[in-house]
Write a protein that holds these residues in place. Structure first.
Motif, mmCIF file in Angstrom:
data_model
loop_
_atom_site.group_PDB
_atom_site.id
_atom_site.type_symbol
_atom_site.label_atom_id
_atom_site.label_comp_id
_atom_site.label_asym_id
_atom_site.label_seq_id
_atom_site.Cartn_x
_atom_site.Cartn_y
_atom_site.Cartn_z
ATOM 1 N N LEU A 20 0.813 -1.219 0.000
ATOM 2 C CA LEU A 20 0.000 0.000 0.000
ATOM 3 C C LEU A 20 0.846 1.270 0.000
ATOM 4 N N GLY A 21 2.166 1.116 -0.067
ATOM 5 C CA GLY A 21 3.045 2.276 -0.177
ATOM 6 C C GLY A 21 3.570 2.817 1.128
ATOM 7 N N ALA A 22 3.399 2.082 2.220
ATOM 8 C CA ALA A 22 3.886 2.561 3.509
ATOM 9 C C ALA A 22 5.398 2.450 3.562
ATOM 10 N N ARG A 23 6.040 3.493 4.061
ATOM 11 C CA ARG A 23 7.488 3.456 4.255
ATOM 12 C C ARG A 23 7.834 2.585 5.462
ATOM 13 N N PRO A 24 9.096 2.180 5.597
ATOM 14 C CA PRO A 24 9.468 1.299 6.723
ATOM 15 C C PRO A 24 9.106 1.880 8.087
ATOM 16 N N TRP A 25 9.352 3.192 8.271
ATOM 17 C CA TRP A 25 9.029 3.780 9.579
ATOM 18 C C TRP A 25 7.525 3.784 9.819
ATOM 19 N N THR A 26 6.743 4.058 8.761
ATOM 20 C CA THR A 26 5.287 4.041 8.896
ATOM 21 C C THR A 26 4.791 2.637 9.210
ATOM 22 N N THR A 27 5.372 1.634 8.560
ATOM 23 C CA THR A 27 5.001 0.247 8.849
ATOM 24 C C THR A 27 5.322 -0.117 10.294
#
Length: 292
Positions: free
Chosen positions: A197-204
């Motif tokens: 869904l396009g989440a960056r590593p920090w967002t994940t």
């Protein structure tokens, strides 16, 4: 279902379950419930020199409540235990994260190394830190040898910081393991879905991994906080007068002071404080529970 209505096929499993539960139930009653009841009973007794006292009184709890020294030591114990818990959980999380997501075939070896301190005595580990932090210890020798200090310093040993460092090291495995279990049970499909869904590593990490790891973090915090509040061995060995904790006061009442009722009242007060903390953590855990 009455006794007469039980068939032979149902009586056997019932007898088996009862037999399996009996030892654990007996141990729980004798070693935990009976001991707690005895402590509460002693807290209301008069200290007349006998083992169980001669009468009942509320004076022990009155001394606990209205003596400023008790509150000062209690707050210091909570502060030290809080610092130990924070330091242990913060340092344990990266280790647990690496074990869960990046260790691969080395996971068994790293888990072995994490649990290796359990193979040695707790006192031995505390004495090892005393040797490291002593005036002529390893840390002072290294700093003097590197030229950072002109002479050894007394600032390392017999301080609250020494108590925090020693306890954080001693209880590190107790924090790593529950956090690792919580991280390892996170479905990898959630992480893959977040990436798709396009989440960056920090967002994940912030939106998927951390919320699902919170039950393990809460469990680790409790496992570390509860025993460190009442610890008295470590402050006695690596701490000084400014590091006296409530466990040391309780031990003194049951030892040199020979005032078991007042020591029991202090113990009951500590149990009440710990119970309050546990309830707060359970409420927080219900709020930040797994979202898997």
């Amino acid at each position: 279902m009455t006794e007469a209505s039980l068939t032979p096929s149902t009586r056997a499993p019932l007898a088996f379950r009862t037999g399996m539960m009996a030892p654990g139930t007996a141990i729980t009653f004798l070693l935990i419930l009976f001991s707690l009841a005895l402590v509460v009973f002693l807290a209301f007794r008069v200290n007349d020199g006998s083992l169980l006292g001669a009468g009942f009184t509320l004076g022990n709890f009155s001394n606990v409540i209205f003596d400023p020294l008790n509150w000062s030591v209690m707050l210091r114990s909570l502060a030290i235990a809080g610092c130990v818990t924070a330091a242990t959980v913060i340092t344990a999380f990266p280790v647990a994260y690496f074990l869960a997501f990046h260790a691969g075939r080395r996971r068994g070896l790293i888990l072995f190394l994490v649990t290796l301190p359990f193979w040695t005595s707790y006192l031995l580990r505390v004495f090892a830190w005393k040797i490291v932090l002593a005036y002529n210890g390893v840390l002072n020798s290294a700093l003097v040898g590197s030229g950072l200090l002109s002479e050894p310093t007394l600032a390392f040993l017999n301080t609250p910081t020494a108590v925090v460092v020693t306890l954080a090291h001693a209880y590190a495995p107790f924090a790593i393991l529950p956090i690792y279990v919580a991280l390892d049970t996170i479905p990898r499909s959630l992480i893959e879905a977040a990436a798709d869904l396009g989440a960056r590593p920090w967002t994940t990490f912030r939106r998927v991994i951390l919320p699902n790891a919170m039950p393990g973090v809460m469990a680790a915090a409790l496992v570390v906080f509860v025993p460190t509040v009442g610890d008295y061995v470590t402050p006695a060995l690596v701490g000084g007068p400014s590091s006296t904790m409530i466990g040391s006061m309780i031990q003194a009442q049951f030892g040199k002071a020979n005032d078991w009722p007042f020591g029991a009242a202090l113990s009951a007060a500590v149990m009440l404080v710990i119970l309050t903390v546990v309830l707060i953590v359970r409420t927080t855990d219900a709020r930040f529970g797994s979202r898997a």
